[in-house]
Design an enzyme around this catalytic site. Structure first.
Site, short mmCIF file in Angstrom:
data_model
loop_
_atom_site.label_atom_id
_atom_site.label_comp_id
_atom_site.label_asym_id
_atom_site.label_seq_id
_atom_site.Cartn_x
_atom_site.Cartn_y
_atom_site.Cartn_z
N LYS A 84 14.83 2.69 -40.53
CA LYS A 84 16.21 2.66 -40.99
C LYS A 84 17.16 2.84 -39.81
O LYS A 84 16.86 3.54 -38.85
CB LYS A 84 16.45 3.73 -42.05
CG LYS A 84 15.76 3.43 -43.37
CD LYS A 84 16.16 4.43 -44.43
CE LYS A 84 15.58 4.05 -45.78
NZ LYS A 84 14.12 4.21 -45.83
N SER A 101 10.66 12.18 -40.95
CA SER A 101 10.36 11.74 -42.30
C SER A 101 8.88 11.91 -42.63
O SER A 101 8.00 11.65 -41.79
CB SER A 101 10.74 10.26 -42.47
OG SER A 101 10.26 9.76 -43.70
N ALA A 102 8.61 12.30 -43.88
CA ALA A 102 7.23 12.40 -44.35
C ALA A 102 6.57 11.03 -44.46
O ALA A 102 5.34 10.95 -44.61
CB ALA A 102 7.19 13.10 -45.71
N ASP A 103 7.36 9.96 -44.37
CA ASP A 103 6.78 8.61 -44.40
C ASP A 103 5.77 8.43 -43.28
O ASP A 103 4.70 7.83 -43.47
CB ASP A 103 7.88 7.54 -44.23
CG ASP A 103 8.87 7.50 -45.37
OD1 ASP A 103 8.62 8.17 -46.40
OD2 ASP A 103 9.88 6.80 -45.23
N ASP A 121 13.45 17.22 -37.81
CA ASP A 121 13.67 16.36 -38.97
C ASP A 121 12.94 15.03 -38.76
O ASP A 121 13.46 14.10 -38.14
CB ASP A 121 15.17 16.12 -39.17
CG ASP A 121 15.48 15.48 -40.52
OD1 ASP A 121 14.53 15.06 -41.20
OD2 ASP A 121 16.67 15.39 -40.88
N LYS A 169 14.41 12.84 -55.65
CA LYS A 169 13.94 11.97 -54.58
C LYS A 169 12.54 12.45 -54.27
O LYS A 169 12.35 13.51 -53.66
CB LYS A 169 14.85 12.06 -53.36
CG LYS A 169 14.48 11.10 -52.24
CD LYS A 169 15.42 11.24 -51.06
CE LYS A 169 15.03 10.29 -49.93
NZ LYS A 169 15.87 10.47 -48.73
N GLU A 173 8.41 0.66 -53.83
CA GLU A 173 8.92 2.02 -54.03
C GLU A 173 10.13 2.01 -54.95
O GLU A 173 10.74 0.96 -55.18
CB GLU A 173 9.26 2.66 -52.68
CG GLU A 173 10.11 1.80 -51.77
CD GLU A 173 11.53 2.31 -51.62
OE1 GLU A 173 11.99 3.05 -52.50
OE2 GLU A 173 12.17 1.94 -50.63
#
Length: 309
Positions: free
Chosen positions: A160, A141-143, A139, A87, A26
Site C-alpha cells: 500500500k 503489518s501482520a500480513d 508497526d 477489522k 479478502e
C-alpha cells in the site's frame, strides 16, 4: 468441546475437491477499505471477473461469528451494512468467532483461512507492510509474517502506498518472500506503477508464474510469493503526486493521533478526499486488474486447467 465455526460454500468445496481453480478474496476492503456502495460494487465485480475466467471466487469474511468461505451477494451486502464490523487479522479470528462478531478479513486472516481449505491463490489490492517510523513503533503489518509462513501466492499491486517501501522490501528479502513482477521490472506501489525497488524476477507469462509456484513448493521451499501487478496506466498516479498526498495525510494522522489498525483505513480515506477520489478510482482499477490476473493464475495453477470447468 468447541467447534471451529466455518461455512464453506458448496461450489467452493466442490471446486477444491475436484482440483478446479479457486481464488481467495479478502473482505476488509468491504468493511474498512472503501466507502459504501463502492465497497459492495467492487467485491461483487471481482467475483464476476473470476467467473468470467472460469474460476470460483471464494470471498472470505465473518458474519455473526461464522467464517464464510465463498460469500454470496446477500452475505456481502449484509457484511457491508454492519454498523461496527471488526477489522479481522489473524489475531482477531478467534475473537470474532467466539464472540459472535462480524468483520472483514485482512490479508493475514484471509491467508489463515485459505490455508485451512487449501486455496493457493489470493487476490487483494495492496499488501500491508512496514509503516513509516517502525524503527520506533514496531508497526509492521501482520500480513507479512503470514505470507512468509504459508504457501500462497498473493496477487497485488505491491505494498500500500502509505507504507515505507524500502523497509517493506527489506522485510520481504529477510524472510525469503520473492516478488515476481508480472510484466514489470520494478515493484509497483499501489496507486503508482513503479518504485525504486527491483522485483526479484520478472515474468511476462502467467504459465511461467504458475510453473514457478509449483516448482517452489515441490522443492519444499515453504512460504508465500508476491505477484506484483501494476495499477493500469490510465488510472495510476504519478509518484510526485502520490508523495504529496501521502505526506499531507501522514501529517494529519500524526496530529490526530491515529494509531494501530485504524492507520491504514484512515490514510486511504483521507487520500481519497485530498485527491478528489482519484486514489479511490485507482484502487478500484487495480483491484479489478488483480482479480483478472489472479483468476488466470489460478487457472494455470489448477490441476485440471480446463477451459470448460
Amino acid at each position: 468441546m468447541a467447534q471451529f465455526p466455518i461455512q464453506i460454500a458448496k461450489e467452493v468445496e466442490e471446486a477444491l475437491r475436484n482440483g478446479k481453480a479457486v481464488i481467495a478474496l479478502e473482505s476488509a476492503i468491504i468493511t474498512h477499505g472503501m466507502p459504501h456502495p463502492t465497497n459492495v460494487e467492487v467485491a461483487t465485480r471481482c467475483m464476476a471477473i473470476a467467473r468470467e475466467h472460469h474460476v470460483i471466487p471464494a470471498t472470505i469474511g465473518i458474519l455473526d461469528g461464522t467464517i464464510i468461505v465463498g460469500m454470496n451477494h446477500q452475505e456481502i451486502a449484509a457484511l457491508a451494512q454492519k454498523s461496527h464490523p471488526l477489522k479481522v487479522g489473524r489475531r482477531e479470528l478467534t475473537i470474532a468467532t467466539t464472540t459472535g462478531a462480524s468483520g472483514g478479513t485482512t490479508i493475514s486472516a484471509t491467508i489463515s483461512v485459505a490455508a485451512l481449505t487449501g486455496i493457493k491463490i489470493m487476490v487483494t489490492g495492496g499488501i500491508g507492510g512496514v509503516h513509516y517510523g517502525a524503527e520506533h513503533t514496531f508497526d509492521i503489518s501482520a500480513d507479512l509474517p503470514q505470507i512468509a509462513t504459508h504457501n500462497i501466492a498473493v496477487v497485488c499491486a505491491g505494498p500500500k502506498a502509505i507504507l515505507d517501501s524500502a523497509l517493506t522490501c527489506q522485510y520481504l528479502e529477510t524472510h525469503s518472500i520473492p516478488i515476481i513482477g508480472y510484466c514489470c521490472d520494478w515493484l509497483p506501489l499501489f496507486y503508482t506503477r513503479r518504485s525504486p525497488h527491483a522485483v526479484t524476477a520478472r515474468m511476462d507469462h502467467i504459465a511461467d508464474i504458475a510453473n514457478y509456484l509449483i516448482a517452489k513448493w515441490e522443492m519444499a521451499l515453504q512460504g508465500g510469493v508476491i505477484v506484483a501487478n501494476p495499477c493500469p496506466p490510465q488510472q495510476a498516479l504519478e509518484s510526485q503526486e502520490l508523495e504529496r498526498l501521502l505526506q499531507s495525510a501522514l501529517a494529519e494522522a500524526q496530529e490526530q493521533n491515529i494509531q494501530s489498525q485504524q492507520v491504514t483505513p484512515w490514510l486511504l480515506a483521507r487520500m481519497a478526499e485530498l485527491s478528489h477520489n482519484r486514489t479511490l478510482e485507482a484502487n478500484c482499477a487495480l483491484v479489478y486488474h488483480n482479480a483478472a490476473v489472479g483468476a488466470q493464475l489460478a487457472r494455470a495453477y489448477s490441476p485440471t486447467n480446463n477451459p470448460d470447468q
